[in-house]
Scaffold this active site. Structure first.
Site, PDB file in Angstrom:
ATOM      1  CB  CYS A  89       2.750 -23.923  -0.959  1.00 19.55           C
ATOM      2  SG  CYS A  89       3.662 -24.971   0.186  1.00 19.55           S
ATOM      3  CB  CYS A 134       0.249 -26.549   1.811  1.00 19.89           C
ATOM      4  SG  CYS A 134       0.350 -26.972   0.060  1.00 19.89           S
ATOM      5  CB  CYS A 137       3.585 -30.212   0.245  1.00 17.80           C
ATOM      6  SG  CYS A 137       3.750 -28.588   1.001  1.00 17.80           S
ATOM      7  CB  CYS A 157      -2.903 -15.246  11.014  1.00 15.19           C
ATOM      8  SG  CYS A 157      -1.506 -14.401  11.749  1.00 15.19           S
TER       9      CYS A 157
HETATM   10 ZN   LIG Z   1       2.630 -26.990  -0.241  1.00 17.07          ZN
END
Ligand SMILES: [Zn+2]
Length: 171
Positions: A89, A134, A137, A157
């Site tokens: 991320c 994610c 976060c 995607c």
């Molecule tokens: Zn993150």
């Protein structure tokens, strides 16, 4: 004949304008809700204020990750990245996907058939689509569709701008 062409031009401009508005300027369509049962690897959490995210992320990252935008197809160099490594991320470095599960979907966005670990991400309904976020976060990463390859049949995607690539061979 001329009027028809003018009408077509106006219609095209209008459609293009609407698309650009929805893609680049629209505000989040859904309020942020983190599912109560969402977990993350090692229970790691990264929480920041909107002002802090604005400072930390680039304009395109912020637009996609905190404002649920979508990057222009084929705009990310990660779309056709095929080296061995891990995609993390861009907001919190949470490892999201392994290169072994990446495939060429032909969509113009980096595509994977499963996350690195099940709780690297969580999903939320987004109209007729399923949003992927994610788990550390809460950044918007992309969407998951049920037309992917075996063994999962899923297609994650992703927006390339929301991820960083960590090569397995680089030190
Ligand atoms: Zn993150």
């Amino acid at each position: 004949m001329k009027q028809n062409r003018l009408f077509l031009l106006i219609a095209l401009l209008l459609a293009g304008g609407l698309w650009a508005y929805g893609t680049f300027f629209a505000l989040p369509r859904l309020p942020h809700r983190r599912p109560a049962d969402a977990t993350s690897p090692g229970n790691r959490r990264v929480e920041k204020t909107d002002a802090e995210w604005r400072k930390l992320l680039t304009w395109s990252q912020y637009r996609v990750m905190r404002n649920r935008g979508t990057e222009w197809p084929n705009s990310s160099p990660l779309t056709h990245e095929h080296q061995a490594g891990t995609y993390v991320c861009a907001g919190c470095r949470n490892p999201l996907f392994a290169s072994q599960t990446k495939f060429e979907s032909g969509t113009g966005w980096p595509s994977f058939y499963k996350p690195l670990v099940p709780n690297a991400i969580y999903t939320e309904p987004d109209g007729n689509r399923t949003e992927v976020r994610c788990s550390v976060c809460d950044a918007h990463l992309g969407h998951v569709f049920e037309d992917g390859p075996e063994p999962t049949g899923l297609r994650y995607c992703m927006n390339g701008v929301a991820m960083l690539f960590r090569s397995a061979t680089a030190r």
